[in-house]
Every structure is written in C-alpha cells, then in structure tokens.
Design a protein around this motif. Structure first.
Motif, PDB file in Angstrom:
ATOM      1  N   LEU A   1     -55.286  67.896  41.208  1.00  0.00           N
ATOM      2  CA  LEU A   1     -55.815  68.843  42.187  1.00  0.00           C
ATOM      3  C   LEU A   1     -55.439  68.400  43.594  1.00  0.00           C
ATOM      4  CD1 LEU A   1     -57.599  71.312  42.673  1.00  0.00           C
ATOM      5  CD2 LEU A   1     -59.578  69.784  42.765  1.00  0.00           C
ATOM      6  N   ALA A   2     -55.585  67.101  43.846  1.00  0.00           N
ATOM      7  CA  ALA A   2     -55.240  66.567  45.168  1.00  0.00           C
ATOM      8  C   ALA A   2     -53.759  66.775  45.452  1.00  0.00           C
ATOM      9  CB  ALA A   2     -55.601  65.089  45.239  1.00  0.00           C
ATOM     10  N   VAL A   3     -52.925  66.554  44.449  1.00  0.00           N
ATOM     11  CA  VAL A   3     -51.481  66.724  44.656  1.00  0.00           C
ATOM     12  C   VAL A   3     -51.172  68.189  44.963  1.00  0.00           C
ATOM     13  CG1 VAL A   3     -49.233  66.562  43.551  1.00  0.00           C
ATOM     14  CG2 VAL A   3     -50.874  64.743  43.248  1.00  0.00           C
ATOM     15  N   GLY A   4     -51.829  69.095  44.233  1.00  0.00           N
ATOM     16  CA  GLY A   4     -51.633  70.517  44.496  1.00  0.00           C
ATOM     17  C   GLY A   4     -52.002  70.863  45.926  1.00  0.00           C
ATOM     18  N   LEU A   5     -53.131  70.361  46.375  1.00  0.00           N
ATOM     19  CA  LEU A   5     -53.576  70.628  47.748  1.00  0.00           C
ATOM     20  C   LEU A   5     -52.607  70.037  48.762  1.00  0.00           C
ATOM     21  CD1 LEU A   5     -57.388  70.018  47.362  1.00  0.00           C
ATOM     22  CD2 LEU A   5     -56.319  72.134  48.106  1.00  0.00           C
ATOM     23  N   LEU A   6     -52.069  68.860  48.418  1.00  0.00           N
ATOM     24  CA  LEU A   6     -51.113  68.218  49.327  1.00  0.00           C
ATOM     25  C   LEU A   6     -49.861  69.061  49.467  1.00  0.00           C
ATOM     26  CD1 LEU A   6     -51.330  64.487  48.307  1.00  0.00           C
ATOM     27  CD2 LEU A   6     -51.871  65.485  50.512  1.00  0.00           C
ATOM     28  N   PHE A   7     -49.468  69.638  48.342  1.00  0.00           N
ATOM     29  CA  PHE A   7     -48.276  70.490  48.363  1.00  0.00           C
ATOM     30  C   PHE A   7     -48.514  71.657  49.320  1.00  0.00           C
ATOM     31  CE2 PHE A   7     -45.327  73.612  46.644  1.00  0.00           C
ATOM     32  CZ  PHE A   7     -44.182  72.839  46.578  1.00  0.00           C
TER      33      PHE A   7
END
Ligand code: ADP
Length: 743
Positions: free
Chosen positions: A17-23
């Motif tokens: 989820l964090a990686v998605g948000l970072l993207f």
C-alpha cells in the motif's frame, strides 16, 4: 538484512500500500515542474493567453487574417465562430464582454474542445504572424520577420491587404504557399508565442479585460499546482505513517523473538553472547532496524520512481540538457561510492564499541561498592574514558564523512542548476527554448539529483542496519545447545527422585580443560547427599548439570532410570527445587517472589515455607509482612535474608528433589542449624543435594562426596570419610575440634 526478511512478511500488504501511494506521490510531484513552466510561458510571457485562437475578434480583423488561409482552411475557421452584429438588439447580451467593438460586427468563438483548438491553432498562428508582417512590410520590408521578400512581390506603396484581396485566387494561394515555409520554420511553439501578442492586442481593442484573463490563468494553474502539492503531501503523510507502523511493528516482533530466544538460552549461550551484548542487541540494534525500515520504505521506492520518471519526462520533452543531468548523476554516484567505501567498515567497529562501553558501564555500576572501597574511581574512570573516547573518535570520523555528503551533493545540485541556466540561456536566445521550459528542466534536474541524494543517505544507513541485523540474526539463529530431544519421554510414575552420575565429565564451552573428570555416584531416593571440597573443585558444576543448566560433555546423568536428556526440560526442572549459590530475587514483593515457584500455592504454604527457611521472623517484623517490597535483584534485603527467601521459594514448590548450592553460606551457625533441622522434617521424603563448605552442615548427610580439582576423591558417610579420605579429614579438622570431628 535478508536474514530478517521474514519479519517483514506480516506487513507485506502495508508495504505494498505504501509503495502504491509512493508511486502516486512521485507522479504528482513530477507534474509540478510542467505546470511551473506553463505559468511562466503562458501565464506570464503570454499574458495568460494559451493559444492563437482568439475568443473574440472584429470582423475586419478576421477578414485580414482570412487572406492567409486557403478556402478549405477558411471554412474550418468559420465553422468555429459565430458572427454578432451590434446593430441587432439580440446580439447585445453576447457582446457585453467586448464593449470596444465600435459598432463593428464581432466573431465570437464557439465552445471548442482541445482537439479543435489544436487544429485551428497553427492556422491562426500563421495568419497572425503573416498579417503582422504585412503591416510592418509596408513601413520597413526588412523588418517583416523574414517574410519581407515574399511580400516584396506585391506592388509597393499600396495597402498590402487590399492588394492581396484583389489578387486572383490562384495567385493568392501560391503566395500563401510560399509564406508557409518560412513560418513553419519557426515551429508552432514560437509561432504561437508571437501570435499571442497580436491576440492580446485584439482583446485590448475590443475592451476585454486582459488582466483578468492573465490572473485567471495563473490562479487556475497555480490552483492545480496547489492541489497536486496537497495530494502529494497527503500521500507522503500516509506513507510515513504506514512506514513507521511497519518499522515499529517489526521492531516489536524482533524484540519479542529475541526475548523468547534468550529465555531459551542455556548458560553456554549467555557465555557466548554476554549479557551486555544481548541488551545492546535487543535495544540499540533493533532501534537501528526500526529506523532504517521506516526510511527504507519511504525512500527506496520513491527515489527511483522520481529519478526514472524525471528522466523520462526530460527525454520526452526533447530536452537537449539531459546529458548535463546524466553527468551530475554519475558524479553523485561516484561520490557516494567513495564515502561508502570509507564508512562501511567502521560501522561494525562502532557497534562493537557500543557493546564494550555497555559492558564496562555494567561492570562499573554493579561493582561500584568495590570500586569505592578500593579507591579505584580514577582508574575505572580512565577505563571507561578509554572506551568512550574510542567510540567518540570513530563516531566523529563517520559523522564528518557524512557531513561532507550533504554539502557536496548540494554543490552538485546547484552547479547543475547553474549549468542548465547557462546552456539554457543560449537556447532561449536562439528561440529554441522558452524560459518556462528551462525552469521546468531545472526543477526536474533538482528532483532527480534529490532522489539520488535520498538514495545515498539510504545507502549510508543500510550498512549500519545490516550490521545490526546480522547481530540480531546471530541471536535469533543461535540454536540453544540444551534443548528437548525430539522424542521426549516422561519419568516413570511414581517419581522417586533417584539421581545417578555415570562417568560424567564436563568442560565449560571454550575452556581448555575439563572441569569434571569421570564422576560416578548415586543419590538414592530420599537420601541427603552432600558435596564438599575446596573452592573451584567443581561442586557447583556438578549440581548445575542436574537441571541441565549445562550439558554433560561425556557420560550420562540418569534420574529414576531415565537419561535426563530424554525427558523434557520442563518436566525435569519441575521436579527440582533449586537454590542457586547466588540468590536471585526478582523485583516485587516477598509474596510474588515465593509464588514464583507455584502461583497456586496456598497462603499457609507460603508461611510454612518462610518458617522453615527461618525467614518468618524478619518478614513478620516488617509492617507490610508478605507484601514487603523487594527491589530489583533483592537489593533491599541482606545477603542472609536473600538466601532464606530463596530457600523458602524452593520449598513452596515442594519438589521431590532439592538442590542447595552453598545456600547456607551467608547464615550464622545458629540459623544454619535451626534451618537444617526444620528442613530435615520438611524434606524428609525428598532427595536432597547440598553443596557446602561447612563440615558441620553436612556431617549427618547419608552420603558425602569429596571433590578435588574436578575429581571425586572420596565417597561415604562422615565417619567413613574421616577414616578413608585424607582431604576430607583435613577439611573437617580445620573446622571442627577433634572431638566434634570423630563424634
Ligand atoms: P566450586 O563450586 O567447587 O567452587 P565450580 O564448580 O564453580 O567450583 O568451578 C569448577 C571449575 O570450573 C573452576 O575451576 C572454575 O574456574 C571453572 N568454571 C566455573 N564456571 C565457569 C564458566 N562459566 N566458564 C568456564 N569455567 C568455569
């Protein structure tokens, strides 16, 4: 780090989820420079007019422009506009925004989509340029934006527009054709930018509010930028929260795992890791991991997205300055490589020094009384100082290197900024580049270099964490030497408590010599067996082998006909009431310490245990009685009281086997005698092993084993040993009068 990867598993979804948000965050941030470019290019330089297709223009102006269109093109333009004549009252509403029409009919643009605008823009841009040039050509042909030689075909002096209009259709078409080459050579961007000036002039003539157009554009674009920033800020906050959760969660799990592991450790493992190091590992090292995991998630995914995304946008925009950025990135990476190679080896040193400092502090603090008594404070301070100074030295070196990193990267970043402006200014001068685009390129460059910088801080933090994670993994992966056998069996019922040493030899881990050599004896059920011998003879070692605090090196220990390695540690230890040589009380109350042996024990059992252990009197004397506070390590009771409480604790358990490892040493003779008498009654049916230095304490034991330098040199009753064992006789006579000894 890999060795601890499995502890990240429960947080996989949070991490994703964090990686998605970072993207999302990275993409939002990559959009900003583009909008900045637009504010400069369109908002400021073009007065907020986005393209050459005017919202409104006078009929006379449209006529002039239309001279530069072929018929088909003209038809396209006309279909996008409505003509309003102020003479007609119905047009008044439509014309209210163009008060400067001066009675002339006005074309108003219909609602167009982006595609229509894109199609009409080159037509208008060319026409505005050509019309402007034709107007100038009348005054000075050489000024006409390179179109002068085309217009020079027209008869001079006359009004160019009238002449053009008068030309036969074919001739005009060929002139328009000829114009398109030099115009197209300018490129649509430049063409539009120049044409926008004419559009604004037309707006001004029509009395339209050009300032409002400009402000409107800037506010709109600025609003979008603000929104993007807010969204990306929101993403960033969420990511930080998620990443911190993962970090803190992993740290909690690791602490739990380390603690669990350590409770399963035998003395061998404690000797291997040292208590100080175990404490550093479960605090300092785990905190390192927690910090790095939190940062790792935020940076390791974000920075590459920004760097690659920024590069793609730069290349996509056809910027010629990508090579400048490439050079900057290569220089940055080389710098990071140098710094890494300098700092990496030292991080391991730091962690070891922290261990050492902890060890020294622990020792000094716990031995403070001795240090003071011998006036050794200055020496100990020196010893502490030495460790402290060494740690400071290495930390300072590392900090200095790290301190260099940021300014140097800033230098690279700002140098890159200057280089872009330098190269860009030439391109702006040659009209190959707009100022806003140059600013956007600068922004992209900053983003890319910042991403590299972030990665570099990460790369610097990683080695530290990897040192820490190795240290933690070492603990977690250590297999306690003493474990349950895979096929544990139980003791035969009923348990009698017979102990047999068969050829037992033992060597401490890492020691050069055996501490015990081939010990053979049997303790019968219900019998009291005493171990005696000079200090260092191996008495404690013998009794420590029974609850498997250490494992025999050779030989076997049998209990009730079962090798103690075949039963579970829990089973084995629950049969034994062990009173260690060094009494250990845990912080709490007298009651909580007694209940440590059996939390279901009845109140009366606690009292009777205290009574037998000769502790009842001093506990009763305390106003709080059994609720009397016991501070950490039993610091608030005397050595003898501590021993008695620790004996009482073993008694509460009512085990079939008692082991007293020199447990009466701190008692006066009177108490010792009273205690032994009471114990004898209580432990009547139990097997008892007593280690003692006092012959008087063990004289009555059913069996006495004499140890010397790890070897058994005598076995028998007091009377037998007085006859047969020289060492025993020597010890006995040194403590007792001859009459007492031979009694
Ligand atoms: P006693 O109880 O008879 O005084 P110990 O059983 O404590 O003697 O010690 C026997 C020998 O084992 C001694 O020589 C001592 O130096 C050694 N020893 C004791 N504990 C350890 C240890 N943890 N590691 C290495 N050697 C030890």
């Amino acid at each position: 780090m890999i060795r601890l990867a499995k502890y990240a598993k429960p947080y996989l979804w949070t991490i994703l989820l964090a990686v998605g948000l970072l993207f999302i965050q990275a993409n939002l941030e990559l959009m900003l420079p583009d909008y900045l470019g637009r504010i400069v290019n369109t908002g400021i330089q073009q007065g907020g007019v986005e393209n050459a297709v005017p919202q409104a223009l006078r009929a006379s102006r449209m006529d002039r422009l239309s001279l530069f269109w072929l018929d088909a093109e003209k038809a396209q333009v006309m279909s996008a506009y409505d003509l309003f004549d102020p003479a007609e009252p119905s047009a008044a509403q439509a014309l209210k925004d163009v008060p400067g029409h001066g009675g002339e009919a006005v074309y108003l643009r219909k609602a167009l989509d982006q595609e229509d605008i894109a199609r009409l823009n080159p037509l208008f841009a060319r026409a505005w340029m050509a019309a402007g040039a034709l107007e100038k050509a009348a005054a000075s042909p050489e000024d006409a934006a390179g179109l002068g030689n085309v217009f020079s075909e027209l008869p001079s002096g006359a009004d160019g527009f009238q002449t053009l209009q008068a030309l036969p259709a074919a001739q005009r078409a060929s002139l328009v054709e000829k114009l398109s080459d030099p115009l197209d050579a300018l490129g649509e961007t430049m063409l539009t930018q120049s044409a926008v000036g004419a559009v604004r002039a037309e707006y001004a003539t029509l009395g339209m509010d050009t300032a409002a157009v400009q402000t409107g554009y800037i506010i709109r674009t600025g609003g979008i930028m603000l929104l993007l920033s807010l969204l990306s800020g929101g993403c960033s906050i969420l990511v930080t929260v998620l990443a911190s959760r993962v970090g803190a969660g992993m740290a909690r799990d690791l602490r739990r795992a380390v603690f669990q592991k350590v409770t399963a450790f035998g003395n061998a493992e404690f000797d291997r890791f040292s208590t100080a190091s175990l404490i550093t590992r479960s605090t300092n090292d785990i905190t390192q991991i927690q910090l790095v995991v939190a940062v790792l998630i935020r940076i390791v995914f974000y920075a590459p997205i920004i760097a690659v995304g920024g590069m793609i946008r730069l290349l996509g925009a056809g910027s010629v300055m990508w090579w400048l950025i490439g050079v900057a990135v290569i220089v940055s990476f080389s710098l990071i490589a140098v710094i890494m190679s300098l700092s990496l080896p030292r991080y391991r040193v730091v962690q070891n020094l922290v261990d050492r400092l902890n060890r020294i502090s622990r020792e000094l603090l716990s031995g403070m009384m001795v240090v003071r008594a011998f006036n050794r404070q200055p020496d100990e301070e020196k010893r502490f100082d030495q460790a402290n100074v060494e740690l400071t030295g290495v930390s300072l070196f590392l900090n200095r290197i790290m301190a260099m990193l940021n300014p140097t990267m800033m230098l690279i970043m700002n140098g890159l900024g200057v280089a872009i402006v330098w190269v860009g200014s030439y391109q702006v001068a040659q009209a190959n580049l707009q100022v806003g685009d140059m600013m956007a390129v600068t922004q992209y460059a900053m983003q890319i270099v910042m991403a590299v910088l972030m990665l570099s801080t990460m790369i610097v933090a990683l080695p530290r964490a990897s040192v820490s994670s190795d240290r933690i993994a070492d603990v977690l992966e250590a297999e306690p030497a003493i474990q349950d056998a895979p096929d544990v069996q139980g003791f035969p019922e009923p348990f009698r408590g017979e102990i047999e040493f068969r050829n037992v030899s033992f060597r401490y881990p890492g020691a050069e010599e055996d501490a015990l050599h081939e010990i053979n004896f049997t303790v019968l059920s219900g019998q009291t067996t005493a171990l005696i011998g000079p200090t260092g003879a191996g008495k404690s070692t013998v009794v420590n082998l029974i609850p498997r605090l250490y494992e025999v090196t050779a030989g076997e220990i049998w209990m009730d006909g079962v090798d103690i390695r075949r039963v579970s540690l829990y089973d084995l230890r629950s049969k034994i009431g062990y009173v260690p040589q060094k009494s250990v009380l845990l912080s709490g109350t007298v009651e909580s310490n007694l209940r440590y042996a059996d939390d279901q024990a009845a109140e009366s059992a606690l009292h009777s245990a205290l009574e037998i252990a000769q502790a009842e009197a001093f506990v009763a004397a305390n106003p709080q009685g059994m609720q009397m506070d016991i501070s950490q390590g039993g610091g608030n009771v005397s050595g003898g009281q501590k021993q008695r409480l620790s004996i009482a604790r073993a008694l509460v358990r009512k085990p079939p086997i008692y082991i007293f490892d020199d447990s009466f040493s701190a008692l006066d003779f009177q108490t010792d005698a009273a205690l032994r008498r009471a114990l004898k009654q209580e432990t009547g049916g139990s097997t008892v092993l007593v280690v003692s230095q006092r012959v008087s304490s063990i004289k009555d034991a059913g069996q006495i084993i004499v140890l010397d330098e790890g070897r058994m040199v005598g076995k028998g009753t007091h009377a037998e040993l007085m006859r047969s064992c020289a060492l025993y006789r020597e010890i006995a006579l040194s403590q007792l009068s001859v009459e007492e000894a031979v009694e």
